[in-house]
Design a protein around this motif. Structure first.
Motif, PDB file in Angstrom:
ATOM      1  N   ALA A  53     180.636  47.065 -34.698  1.00  0.00           N
ATOM      2  CA  ALA A  53     181.240  46.693 -33.646  1.00  0.00           C
ATOM      3  C   ALA A  53     182.609  46.014 -34.030  1.00  0.00           C
ATOM      4  O   ALA A  53     182.452  45.055 -34.997  1.00  0.00           O
ATOM      5  CB  ALA A  53     180.696  46.009 -32.532  1.00  0.00           C
ATOM      6  N   PRO A  79     174.648  47.666 -35.419  1.00  0.00           N
ATOM      7  CA  PRO A  79     173.984  47.820 -34.087  1.00  0.00           C
ATOM      8  C   PRO A  79     172.396  48.146 -34.311  1.00  0.00           C
ATOM      9  O   PRO A  79     171.994  48.391 -35.466  1.00  0.00           O
ATOM     10  CB  PRO A  79     174.298  49.217 -33.530  1.00  0.00           C
ATOM     11  CG  PRO A  79     175.784  49.656 -34.619  1.00  0.00           C
ATOM     12  CD  PRO A  79     175.745  49.017 -35.739  1.00  0.00           C
ATOM     13  N   GLU A 137     170.216  50.895 -35.780  1.00  0.00           N
ATOM     14  CA  GLU A 137     170.389  51.206 -37.267  1.00  0.00           C
ATOM     15  C   GLU A 137     169.345  50.380 -38.064  1.00  0.00           C
ATOM     16  O   GLU A 137     169.176  50.543 -39.522  1.00  0.00           O
ATOM     17  CB  GLU A 137     171.908  50.877 -37.840  1.00  0.00           C
ATOM     18  CG  GLU A 137     172.710  52.069 -37.078  1.00  0.00           C
ATOM     19  CD  GLU A 137     174.116  51.777 -37.811  1.00  0.00           C
ATOM     20  OE1 GLU A 137     174.415  51.128 -38.650  1.00  0.00           O
ATOM     21  OE2 GLU A 137     174.988  52.514 -37.222  1.00  0.00           O
TER      22      GLU A 137
END
Length: 65
Positions: free
Chosen positions: A4, A11, A14
């Protein structure tokens, strides 16, 4: 690997979850173990980089990659 905007964290989807039913670890896409509690899941964390980048991690791999 896309994070992000402005975030030092990938994230959560992941991360890989590794477990032998007694010990659990979260492994980042880079291969770093970023969350690990020993000797039990309710013990204090040994590595806690998923919450604070200064909280430690462990990585074994080729230098510079």
């Amino acid at each position: 690997m896309r994070f992000a905007e402005g975030s030092p964290y990938p994230p959560i989807a992941e991360y890989a979850f590794l477990s032998d039913r007694q010990v659990q670890a979260l492994v980042a896409p880079s291969g770093s173990v970023e969350w690990l509690c020993l000797p039990r899941p309710d013990s204090p964390s040994v590595f806690g980089a998923t919450l604070d980048r200064a909280a430690g991690h462990f990585r074994l791999g080729p230098a510079g990659s």
